[in-house]
Design a protein around this motif. Sequence first.
Motif, short mmCIF file in Angstrom:
data_model
loop_
_atom_site.label_atom_id
_atom_site.label_comp_id
_atom_site.label_asym_id
_atom_site.label_seq_id
_atom_site.Cartn_x
_atom_site.Cartn_y
_atom_site.Cartn_z
N SER A 1 -0.33 -61.53 9.78
CA SER A 1 -0.80 -60.94 10.88
C SER A 1 -1.78 -62.28 11.13
N ARG A 2 -0.96 -62.34 11.95
CA ARG A 2 -1.43 -63.57 12.87
C ARG A 2 -2.54 -64.33 11.85
N GLY A 3 -0.93 -64.96 10.84
CA GLY A 3 -2.03 -66.21 9.50
C GLY A 3 -2.15 -65.25 8.65
N ASN A 4 -3.11 -63.95 8.88
CA ASN A 4 -3.69 -63.25 7.23
C ASN A 4 -2.15 -62.56 6.81
N ALA A 5 -2.77 -63.09 6.01
CA ALA A 5 -1.47 -62.72 4.72
C ALA A 5 -1.89 -61.98 3.86
N ALA A 6 -0.88 -60.26 3.57
CA ALA A 6 -0.95 -59.92 2.40
C ALA A 6 0.57 -60.41 1.53
N MET A 7 -0.05 -60.45 0.20
CA MET A 7 1.06 -60.67 -0.85
C MET A 7 1.31 -59.54 -2.26
N VAL A 8 2.69 -59.10 -1.95
CA VAL A 8 2.97 -58.32 -2.57
C VAL A 8 3.78 -58.20 -4.20
N SER A 9 3.70 -57.76 -4.80
CA SER A 9 4.19 -58.19 -5.98
C SER A 9 4.52 -56.07 -6.76
N ASN A 10 6.34 -55.95 -6.74
CA ASN A 10 6.56 -54.88 -7.54
C ASN A 10 6.91 -55.01 -9.02
N GLY A 11 6.24 -54.22 -9.83
CA GLY A 11 6.53 -53.65 -11.49
C GLY A 11 6.69 -52.13 -11.73
N PRO A 12 6.95 -52.39 -13.12
CA PRO A 12 7.50 -51.22 -13.72
C PRO A 12 6.80 -50.18 -13.83
N SER A 13 5.39 -50.50 -13.38
CA SER A 13 4.25 -49.22 -13.96
C SER A 13 3.78 -49.39 -12.21
N GLY A 14 4.15 -49.91 -10.24
CA GLY A 14 4.06 -49.96 -8.94
C GLY A 14 4.03 -51.05 -9.26
N SER A 15 3.45 -51.06 -7.59
CA SER A 15 3.21 -52.50 -6.43
C SER A 15 1.19 -53.13 -6.98
N VAL A 16 1.23 -53.88 -6.70
CA VAL A 16 0.00 -54.76 -6.75
C VAL A 16 0.01 -55.49 -5.03
N MET A 17 -1.12 -55.04 -4.61
CA MET A 17 -0.88 -56.19 -3.33
C MET A 17 -2.11 -57.30 -2.75
N LEU A 18 -2.59 -58.21 -2.88
CA LEU A 18 -3.51 -59.13 -3.51
C LEU A 18 -3.04 -60.10 -1.92
N LEU A 19 -4.67 -60.08 -0.92
CA LEU A 19 -5.18 -60.64 -0.26
C LEU A 19 -5.90 -61.95 -0.14
N PRO A 20 -5.45 -63.14 0.44
CA PRO A 20 -6.33 -64.38 -0.07
C PRO A 20 -7.14 -64.80 1.06
N VAL A 21 -7.96 -64.87 0.93
CA VAL A 21 -8.93 -65.43 2.04
C VAL A 21 -7.91 -66.69 2.83
N ARG A 22 -8.15 -66.73 4.18
CA ARG A 22 -7.77 -68.12 4.81
C ARG A 22 -8.28 -68.86 4.80
N TYR A 23 -9.72 -68.94 5.56
CA TYR A 23 -10.29 -70.07 5.27
C TYR A 23 -11.85 -69.53 4.71
N ASN A 24 -11.78 -70.31 3.83
CA ASN A 24 -13.17 -69.83 2.23
C ASN A 24 -14.06 -70.66 2.98
N ALA A 25 -15.16 -69.55 3.20
CA ALA A 25 -16.33 -70.09 4.16
C ALA A 25 -17.47 -69.75 3.08
N SER A 26 -17.22 -69.56 1.89
CA SER A 26 -18.83 -68.98 0.57
C SER A 26 -18.38 -70.18 -0.62
N ASN A 27 -19.30 -69.91 -1.51
CA ASN A 27 -19.38 -71.13 -2.63
C ASN A 27 -18.69 -69.91 -3.65
N ARG A 28 -17.85 -68.95 -3.68
CA ARG A 28 -16.79 -68.29 -4.32
C ARG A 28 -15.24 -68.52 -3.71
N LEU A 29 -14.27 -68.03 -3.87
CA LEU A 29 -13.09 -68.35 -3.98
C LEU A 29 -13.37 -66.44 -4.06
#
Length: 248
Positions: free
Chosen positions: A14-42
């Motif tokens: 969505s306008r450069g921001n990404a949602a990653m989705v993985s499907n498995g036998p017990s369900g799905s996992v969604m991960l939204l990574p930060v596009r530009y990291n401006a903090s002292n942590r990921l």
Amino acid sequence: MIPTADHGAGVRFSRGNAAMVSNGPSGSVMLLPVRYNASNRLYFALAAFNTSGRPINLGTEDVRVYLEDGPALRIPDFNYLRQEARRDAERAMAAAWVGAGIEGYLACQQAADHPRRTEIAFRRASGELKMSSAAIDLQLRHAISERGRLVLQTTTVDPGRTTAGFIFADQVLTPTGGVRSIVVDVNFGGAAHRFHIVLAASDSSVEVATNIPAVPAQTMQGMQRTPETWHWTNGPSSAPYDGLEVID
């Protein structure tokens, strides 16, 4: 933070921001990574959807973040972040004591000829310390409340239910013009969900890979309209940083 389709993950942009989705036998996992990291942590937004017929536990203990060319990164849990906020408050309080002392000394100097100069200095120092203490206490309570509301904490996910929260990891230094790769492993119900992300320096020429499998809009909308992820419908709220929008 550039997503990839490695390990069978699908991506919806969505306008450069990404949602990653993985499907498995017990369900799905969604991960939204930060596009530009401006903090002292990921940091990432993580959600898990239980489509199995049994309850599943999920917390930071089920998540690993590691460099492809190095060791695993430390992932602080809620208790660590809460203690970190308290240590920050203790340091701020020590600075407040020093500041109050300086204010009292200056007030005493300015009232050199006043018969009640000592009382004036004491009141100035006391007032300064009281105001600083109240502000520090408010900031501490706000920080702990925010961490408790946002950070992923161990939760039992019943069948048909969802849990979500933010995951923090130690910052990774990326050389000028270079790239590094990290992998986020999520164990959900005994199944491994793996996400491969490329960390690129701001002056790098690396671009998003082509032909990444796209997640259908209907699927993503259903995942992002749960009580835990409703505020991610259009991605987390944005904030300006160097003229760019950042996922907070």
